[in-house]
Design a protein around this motif. Structure first.
Motif, short mmCIF file in Angstrom:
data_model
loop_
_atom_site.label_atom_id
_atom_site.label_comp_id
_atom_site.label_asym_id
_atom_site.label_seq_id
_atom_site.Cartn_x
_atom_site.Cartn_y
_atom_site.Cartn_z
N UNK A 182 1.03 -1.13 0.01
CA UNK A 182 0.03 -0.09 -0.13
C UNK A 182 0.82 1.18 0.00
N UNK A 183 1.99 1.13 0.82
CA UNK A 183 2.86 2.45 0.91
C UNK A 183 3.67 2.70 -0.54
N UNK A 184 3.97 1.69 -1.18
CA UNK A 184 4.41 1.69 -2.64
C UNK A 184 3.29 2.37 -3.49
N UNK A 185 2.22 1.91 -3.46
CA UNK A 185 1.00 2.19 -4.47
C UNK A 185 0.66 3.59 -4.22
N UNK A 186 0.49 4.03 -2.97
CA UNK A 186 0.33 5.42 -2.68
C UNK A 186 1.48 6.33 -3.34
N UNK A 187 2.69 5.90 -3.03
CA UNK A 187 3.93 6.76 -3.55
C UNK A 187 3.67 6.92 -5.12
N UNK A 188 3.35 5.80 -5.82
CA UNK A 188 3.32 5.97 -7.42
C UNK A 188 2.17 6.36 -7.73
N UNK A 189 1.11 6.34 -7.07
CA UNK A 189 -0.19 6.94 -7.45
C UNK A 189 -1.06 5.93 -8.28
N UNK A 190 -0.80 4.54 -8.05
CA UNK A 190 -1.51 3.22 -8.62
C UNK A 190 -2.31 2.41 -7.71
N UNK A 191 -3.16 1.58 -7.78
CA UNK A 191 -3.99 0.60 -6.95
C UNK A 191 -3.00 -0.15 -6.51
N UNK A 192 -3.25 -0.85 -5.32
CA UNK A 192 -2.48 -1.84 -4.55
C UNK A 192 -2.29 -3.24 -5.65
N UNK A 193 -3.56 -3.11 -6.31
CA UNK A 193 -3.34 -4.37 -7.07
C UNK A 193 -2.69 -4.18 -8.41
N UNK A 194 -1.86 -3.04 -8.40
CA UNK A 194 -0.94 -2.93 -9.60
C UNK A 194 0.57 -3.16 -8.84
N UNK A 195 0.46 -3.53 -7.51
CA UNK A 195 1.95 -3.81 -6.97
C UNK A 195 1.85 -5.40 -6.52
N UNK A 196 3.14 -5.98 -6.95
CA UNK A 196 3.22 -7.23 -6.50
C UNK A 196 4.79 -7.83 -6.15
N UNK A 197 4.72 -8.66 -5.50
CA UNK A 197 6.12 -9.32 -5.08
C UNK A 197 6.81 -8.41 -4.24
N UNK A 198 6.45 -7.54 -3.39
CA UNK A 198 7.12 -6.81 -2.30
C UNK A 198 7.50 -8.30 -1.23
N UNK A 199 8.43 -8.21 -0.54
CA UNK A 199 8.79 -8.99 0.34
C UNK A 199 8.93 -8.52 1.81
N UNK A 200 8.54 -9.30 2.72
CA UNK A 200 8.72 -9.02 4.20
C UNK A 200 9.77 -9.99 4.73
N UNK A 201 10.99 -9.84 5.03
CA UNK A 201 11.76 -10.56 5.52
C UNK A 201 11.90 -10.80 7.09
N UNK A 202 12.09 -12.13 7.85
CA UNK A 202 12.34 -12.16 9.09
C UNK A 202 11.06 -12.23 10.10
N UNK A 203 11.21 -11.16 10.96
CA UNK A 203 10.34 -11.18 12.25
C UNK A 203 9.26 -10.07 12.06
N UNK A 204 7.97 -10.52 12.41
CA UNK A 204 7.13 -9.57 12.61
C UNK A 204 7.33 -8.57 14.03
N UNK A 205 8.07 -7.95 13.59
CA UNK A 205 8.58 -6.71 14.73
C UNK A 205 9.41 -5.70 14.14
N UNK A 206 9.70 -4.65 14.81
CA UNK A 206 10.38 -3.62 14.27
C UNK A 206 11.74 -3.75 13.46
N UNK A 207 12.27 -5.10 13.83
CA UNK A 207 13.40 -5.60 12.85
C UNK A 207 12.89 -6.06 11.56
#
Length: 350
Positions: A182-207
């Motif tokens: 969503x952050x990338x989509x808003x930055x570019x001005x597209x729908x979130x449906x137009x963004x794919x293959x972001x990755x979250x690595x690691x822990x569900x935490x601030x790291x």
């Protein structure tokens, strides 16, 4: 036309009537995340529009009166797929013959509580829930851990259910994945449906490390890599990462409550992808068991990777290039997970 539509309706209704109900557990079922989640499950948004559901709602004894109200609301929704709702505070009822378990309930962090205190409280909870899965659930059960610290809670649950494959356990990093998209989509001005293959690595935490080096954005029918579409490397390596990492805290600051609606949506996305698979050429982020064979991540951790899913089985997307910036971020979040794991196992006397 009416005759054809009627026939199609009867076929769908017949298929629904013939399908065996699946048994789905939600823990912490009287809480705010579950309140946003249960309707979507019961109306077919997760496991399919022709799949009858038996919903098992588990919570602690003081929450049973609230749970009765949730049951009444589910009944009042008059949802055709919802065959039965079972509220309970007993693990032998809650974990019996499960097809899917969504473990939302956990000890929340209270003011003045350190992370290790939170971990100690939840280790006991997820050890007992893992043992209940081992004793009562189907060995094919798919288990999603949501309650924080989700990665380590998931690891402890899986270790407490040794006869259930570790591949059947996963923890929720889809909310972080959705936030990053969503952050990338808003930055570019597209729908979130137009963004794919972001990755979250690691822990569900601030790291955690939200990575867009392999993300693609659809711009006017052409897929463009995220860095080329955003055209702001300093933002992608700075404020973008910290925004995703700190988003949960910002929601709490604004709402005075933790994320519920967005967490429920992410749970639905995660479980639906497990059930029906990912689209060709797309991958999603899930906390899954590391065997030490992917991207230099140590084994025996529940670590968030990019995965593709087919036939209810996930596979880490291998072969992605990792630059030095990413490597440092990935190693830092792995180090935190190692510390959490070792602390949790020490609490258990392992």
């Amino acid at each position: 036309m009416l005759t054809l539509l009627t026939a199609m309706y009867l076929v769908v209704r017949s298929a629904s009537a013939q399908a065996e109900p699946i048994r789905v557990l939600v823990t912490g079922a009287a809480g705010q995340i579950a309140y946003s989640l249960l309707f979507s499950i019961a109306k077919g948004d997760v496991f399919g529009k022709d799949q009858p559901i038996i919903l098992v709602l588990l919570d602690i004894p003081p929450m049973l009166p609230v749970l009765d109200g949730v049951v009444m609301e589910l009944q009042d929704c008059a949802l055709p797929l919802l065959r039965e709702v079972i509220p309970t505070d007993k693990v032998e009822v809650g974990f019996k013959n499960l097809d899917a378990a969504i473990l939302v309930g956990s000890m929340p962090r209270k003011e003045g509580m350190e992370r290790k205190d939170l971990l100690k409280a939840n280790v006991a909870i997820f050890k007992s829930q893992g043992a209940a899965l081992e004793k009562y659930a189907k060995k094919t059960v798919k288990v999603l851990v949501v309650g924080n610290p989700a990665n380590t809670n998931c690891l402890i649950a899986s270790k407490s259910a040794p006869s259930i494959p570790k591949e059947n356990f996963s923890c929720l990093t889809r909310l972080d994945h959705n936030r990053a998209s969503a952050q990338v989509a808003m930055r570019v001005g597209v729908s979130t449906g137009d963004v794919k293959n972001v990755i979250i690595w690691g822990n569900h935490s601030s790291t955690q490390y939200p990575d867009v080096n392999h993300a693609l954005i659809n711009l006017d029918g052409e897929e463009v890599c995220a860095y080329d579409a955003v055209k702001d490397d300093s933002w992608l390596k700075g404020n973008f990462i910290t925004t995703v990492q700190q988003r949960g805290a910002e929601v709490i600051k604004a709402r005075k409550l933790s994320s519920a609606m967005s967490a429920a949506k992410a749970i639905c996305d995660h479980m639906r992808d497990i059930w029906f698979g990912t689209s060709d050429g797309e991958f999603v982020s899930m906390g899954v068991y590391s065997t030490g064979n992917s991207y230099g991540v140590p084994d025996d951790l529940m670590y968030s990777f990019p995965v593709m899913i087919k036939n209810k089985s996930w596979k880490v997307v291998d072969g992605l290039s990792i630059n030095d910036f990413s490597r440092a971020k990935m190693d830092a979040t792995a180090a935190e997970l190692i510390e959490e794991r070792d602390t949790a196992l020490a609490f258990l006397g392992v």
